[in-house]
Write an enzyme that holds these catalytic residues in place. Structure first.
Site, PDB file in Angstrom:
ATOM      1  CE  LYS A  27      -3.927   0.234   2.648  1.00  0.00           C
ATOM      2  NZ  LYS A  27      -5.188   0.462   2.165  1.00  0.00           N
ATOM      3  NE  ARG A  98      -7.235   2.829   4.635  1.00  0.00           N
ATOM      4  CZ  ARG A  98      -7.764   4.043   4.488  1.00  0.00           C
ATOM      5  NH1 ARG A  98      -6.996   5.115   4.569  1.00  0.00           N
ATOM      6  NH2 ARG A  98      -9.057   4.196   4.267  1.00  0.00           N
ATOM      7  N   GLY A 107      -8.036  -7.396   5.066  1.00  0.00           N
ATOM      8  CA  GLY A 107      -8.725  -7.447   6.353  1.00  0.00           C
ATOM      9  C   GLY A 107      -7.848  -7.844   7.521  1.00  0.00           C
ATOM     10  CG  MET A 109      -5.402  -3.750  12.344  1.00  0.00           C
ATOM     11  SD  MET A 109      -4.308  -2.400  12.707  1.00  0.00           S
ATOM     12  CE  MET A 109      -5.055  -1.101  11.771  1.00  0.00           C
ATOM     13  NE  ARG A 342      -5.836  -4.490  -2.720  1.00  0.00           N
ATOM     14  CZ  ARG A 342      -6.330  -4.717  -1.523  1.00  0.00           C
ATOM     15  NH1 ARG A 342      -5.557  -4.709  -0.482  1.00  0.00           N
ATOM     16  NH2 ARG A 342      -7.611  -4.945  -1.353  1.00  0.00           N
ATOM     17  CG  HIS A 460     -13.812 -10.530   4.278  1.00  0.00           C
ATOM     18  ND1 HIS A 460     -14.171 -11.813   4.609  1.00  0.00           N
ATOM     19  CD2 HIS A 460     -12.489 -10.425   4.525  1.00  0.00           C
ATOM     20  CE1 HIS A 460     -13.106 -12.443   5.069  1.00  0.00           C
ATOM     21  NE2 HIS A 460     -12.073 -11.624   5.036  1.00  0.00           N
ATOM     22  CB  SER A 770       9.354 -42.806 -12.115  1.00  0.00           C
ATOM     23  OG  SER A 770       8.279 -41.979 -11.766  1.00  0.00           O
ATOM     24  CB  CYS A 842       4.994 -40.771 -10.891  1.00  0.00           C
ATOM     25  SG  CYS A 842       5.682 -42.115  -9.911  1.00  0.00           S
ATOM     26  CE1 TYR A 862       7.685 -38.879 -15.668  1.00  0.00           C
ATOM     27  CE2 TYR A 862       9.666 -39.393 -16.915  1.00  0.00           C
ATOM     28  CZ  TYR A 862       8.676 -39.769 -16.028  1.00  0.00           C
ATOM     29  OH  TYR A 862       8.681 -41.020 -15.478  1.00  0.00           O
TER      30      TYR A 862
END
Ligand code: PEP
Ligand code: MG
Length: 884
Positions: A27, A98, A107, A109, A342, A460, A770, A842, A862
């Site tokens: 902020k 804030r 939320g 605070m 933001r 909220h 694997s 896996c 992979y």
């Protein structure tokens, strides 16, 4: 810690800038940045996150060096804001306080507004504005917010007073109370304050400010913040910054107002201005969802000039931050101020659309688009949707706050949700409430969906649900909740807690009962983003699939092979389970072979289906892994045993005898994995023959096949030597019989610490590895993978472990074994066979983005995950490759 503790902003200058999020919080950094790009922001200052850390180090005390800087910043703010003095008795400048950490924690605070009002300055404000009602309303709000946020009073106790007064005055709305009524209310609020705190409400603005700064710092370790960080896996932050800012008032009459908006639709990603506002209100009224606000487009009629300016700011911000913004604004007497910007939280669907659109708009490039979408948020696009053919009609409509459909049993509080989930894990629940607050997050997390009767798109409930990709409908006024009686009345129908209810977060519809859902598919922007991801990633993505249907689904999502086909799941098929049981119950090799011969054609057909579905992509088939008792009825299941006895023509006693024989104290470390075919070679033979014959059949149809036979739970190379030799013999025999050759490989799972440590030896025999990280985690920690419920929550709460190691790879421990395994295995395979050892994973971790990053880093070929996580793994793999 740096020398500077406090960063001022205001006018068109700022000490800090948008890049300093760690120091100034999101902020604070963005307030500074907005000033620098010429957007109107009320002046103020940010106390850094380092001060928060120092506050805790000093035993909850603001470091002395910061105090004069705070005082100087107040003076500077006064100067920039036209010379008004903070708390001046005649014409007070009021401030808001804030919190703001580096990552947004909605939320965490409650904001404290109107700081600086005292018994004398409230009179000054009343005179100066000519609006005593406004002045006393501001004062009573301050006592409430300061009391409940900074001094531990109960907000409910203040609420109780206002309700009582409204009853006495026989009025309905807060706004119906007169200036004198509010003056009386201030008196009563002060009494509540004194009763709770033990002293008078402070009449000293500076004292109010210092106590509020302490309160923000304290909130960093408050229950809500800790809970939020736990769920979001936020670690490593210094603390929260504190933003102190000159107040502007949205509640000064009809030419004032306040709103929150998103520069694009955070549900769908559509490029439209999206949000809510309220005339004559303060910001908290919008966010808390107490009054249902107006859609932003209506502001164009009510305040055309302000609207035009806001639209321009919307564009400036998007161009500057190159991302969708979530903004808060206030209009005081027709003058617009921005209070926050933001990067906006969004659903997965919106994230994908915005990223793709912004590439088209040339705001960002493809790689940035790929980096920007949180892989887990794709879950949202992979969520089931409500079946459009459902006959169940909506009974009410609210605001569509977070898309997707969900059905669940009604719970009326977050606590009830937690309780229900503990008693009935996995049972679908729907949280139905008037509004939600940060205290409710644990219960919200457990619910399939959230329905509230009040609140708008920025309430909220909406913001949190969207962040988690959970369907949510808010502001559904037809929903009347009586929490005490445990009932919900919707459009005249009464439902009890536990009854099913359905919401469609895409349309806002609410339905009574349970609506079926349909599987999602991958098209449009989603598939475009995936193509961009594929350009960057190095890891191949395979899937864990045991049926042709799953294999096809996974291919639709972009799987490039099967990394794990667990054959035991096939054994449970109705048509074969009795032959499997017959095999287990027979005491001779002959008997077992006879039973296995019955299963073999089914196995072969399964493999044919899977090979065909994968059409030339590699398919790793694992030989039978679980202990045999899993296929028999449990010890105490008499009815089950009787049914099996009847089915295969043996006595119940015989079944219980075998169950007793097979009983193990610790079956996960018992007679399973490669130990089975070592003792009963005919089981392995049957499976290998079925695999090779299926491959031959598919090859004969002109399709290419790449079977990989995988032997589980090897820890000693000798195990593999014996089984491999036998498998080759069976495969050769089958190929000779059919006169067809197929390419196949034989490899192993690495799921025991000993396998990782002796990987060099094992790689002499195995053509691929694997990593079975489910077992590897279990065996490394000595945590039974099925029995962590009792202690894992404590381990996480006490930070003994940062995350559940069965969900995300334990890099420090299990990760080391993986690295050793890869390094030793690859080196040995190259030395002995001049071959690259193919390595994959896996275990469940194959679909976890953090673990995928790890797999990329250690050079796997992979990852393999469940079909619905394939797109998530594709994106995570691309992000890993794009990360520096
Ligand atoms: C593993 O252990 O990681 C694995 C994939 O095998 P399973 O989960 O079937 O034991
Ligand atoms: Mg395993």
């Amino acid at each position: 810690m740096s020398q500077k503790h406090v960063y001022s902003f205001g006018g068109k200058t700022a000490d800090g800038n948008g890049k300093q999020k760690e120091l100034l919080g999101g902020k604070g950094a963005n307030l500074a940045e907005m000033c620098l790009i010429g957007i109107p922001v009320p002046p103020g200052f940010t106390i850094t996150t380092e001060v928060c850390a120092a506050y805790y180090e000093a035993g909850k005390k603001i470091p002395e060096a910061a105090v004069p800087e705070i005082d100087a910043a107040v003076t500077k703010m006064e100067a920039v804001f036209g010379g008004k003095k903070f708390g001046d008795p005649a014409d007070p400048l009021l401030v808001s306080v804030r919190s703001g950490a580096a990552l947004s924690m909605p939320g965490m605070m409650n904001t404290i507004l109107n700081l600086g009002l005292t018994d004398t300055s409230v009179e000054g404000l009343a005179k100066k504005t000519g609006n005593p009602r406004f002045a006393y309303d501001s004062f009573r709000r301050l006592i409430d917010m300061f009391g409940s946020t900074a001094m531990g009073c109960e907000h409910e106790d203040f609420e109780h007073e206002i309700h009582k007064l409204k009853e006495e005055k026989k009025v309905k709305l807060d706004t119906d109370l007169s200036a004198d009524d509010l003056k009386e209310l201030v008196k009563r609020y002060k009494a509540v304050y004194k009763k709770h705190v033990g002293e008078d409400f402070p009449n000293d603005p500076r004292k109010q400010l210092m106590l509020s700064i302490n309160a923000v710092f304290n909130s960093w370790h408050g229950h809500k913040a800790v809970e939020y960080r736990r769920i979001e896996r936020i670690t490593g932050l210094k603390g929260t910054a504190v933003n102190v800012q000159a107040m502007v008032f949205g509640n000064m009459g009809e030419s004032s107002g306040t709103g929150v908006a998103f520069t694009r639709d955070p549900n769908t990603g559509e490029n439209v201005f999206y949000g809510d506002y309220l005339i004559n209100a303060q910001g908290e009224d919008v966010v808390a969802g107490i009054r249902t606000p107006e859609p932003i487009a209506k502001l164009e009629e009510q305040m055309p000039k302000v609207y035009a300016q806001l639209v321009e700011i919307r564009q400036t911000l998007e161009k500057h931050f190159k991302d969708m913004q979530d903004i808060e604004f206030t209009v005081q007497d027709g003058v617009l101020y921005m209070l926050q910007t933001r990067n906006g939280k969004r659903t997965g669907t919106a994230a994908v659309k915005i990223a793709v659109d912004m590439v088209k708009e040339k705001l960002i490039d493809e790689a940035t688009a790929v980096k920007r979408v949180n892989p887990d948020s794709l879950n949202h696009l992979l969520q089931p949707q409500l079946d459009p053919k459902s006959k169940i009609k909506p009974v009410a409509q609210g605001i569509a706050a977070s898309p997707g459909g969900a059905s669940g049993k009604i719970v009326l509080s977050a606590e009830a949700a937690v309780e229900h989930a503990a008693k009935h894990p996995g049972d679908p629940i729907m949280l139905v409430r008037k509004e939600t607050s940060p205290e409710d997050v644990a219960g919200m997390h457990l619910a399939r969906g959230i329905l509230t009767s009040t609140g708008g798109k920025a309430s909220h409930a909406a913001v949190v649900a969207r962040g988690w990709g959970k369907p949510c409908v808010v502001g559904c006024e037809a929903v009347k909740i009586d929490e005490k009686a445990g009932v919900v009345v919707i459009s005249g129908q009464t439902l009890k807690a536990g009854d099913f209810i359905t919401i469609n977060g895409t349309t806002g519809d609410v339905m009574i009962g349970k609506v079926e859902t349909i599987a999602p598919s991958m098209t449009g922007d989603f598939s475009t983003l995936m193509t961009w991801a594929d350009k960057s990633r190095k890891l191949k993505i395979r899937t864990n699939a045991d049926s042709p249907a799953d294999a096809l689904k996974a291919r639709e999502f972009g799987a490039e092979g099967i990394g794990l086909c667990r054959t035991e799941h096939m054994f449970f098929g109705e048509d074969r389970i009795s032959a499997v049981r017959e095999m287990i119950l027979s005491t001779t090799e002959e008997g077992r072979k006879k039973a296995l011969a019955k299963i073999e054609p089914y196995q072969k057909a399964d493999f044919v289906g899977i090979f065909e579905a994968m059409d030339g992509f590699p398919v790793t088939i694992r030989l039978l892994d679980p202990p045999l008792h899993e296929f028999l009825p449990q010890k105490d299941n008499k009815a089950g045993a009787e049914a099996v006895a009847k089915q295969i023509g043996v006595t119940v006693e015989k079944i219980f005898e075998r169950v007793e024989e097979l009983h193990e104290m610790n079956p996960m470390m018992g007679f399973r994995g490669c130990r089975l075919p070592l003792v009963f070679p005919e089981i392995g033979d049957m499976q290998v023959r079925a695999i090779i014959e299926a491959a031959i059949e598919v090859k004969k149809k002109g399709k290419s096949v790449l079977p990989e036979i995988m032997i589980p739970l090897v820890g000693i190379v000798e195990e593999l030597i014996i089984l491999k030799k036998r498998a080759i013999a069976v495969a050769e025999e089958a190929m000779a019989k059919h006169g067809v050759k197929v390419e196949y490989q034989i490899g192993t799972m690495i799921e025991l610490p000993r396998a990782a440590l002796t990987a060099d030896k094992i790689a002499e025999e195995a053509e691929f590895f694997s990593f079975g990280t489910n077992d590897l985690t279990q065996m490394t920690f000595g945590f039974s993978r099925d029995d962590i419920k009792g202690f894992m929550p404590t381990y996480l709460a006490h930070k003994i472990l940062p995350v559940d190691p069965f969900q995300s790879i334990d890099v420090n421990g299990v990760g080391q074994l993986i690295e050793i395994g890869i390094q030793k295995g690859r080196k040995s395979r190259t030395e002995h066979h001049k071959q690259h050892l193919k390595v994959g994973i896996c275990g469940e971790h194959g679909g976890d983005p953090d673990s995928v990053h790890f797999c990329h880093k250690v050079g796997m070929d992979y990852v393999s995950c469940s079909p619905f996580r394939v797109p998530i793994a594709r994106l995570a793999a691309a992000q890993a490759a794009l990360a520096k």
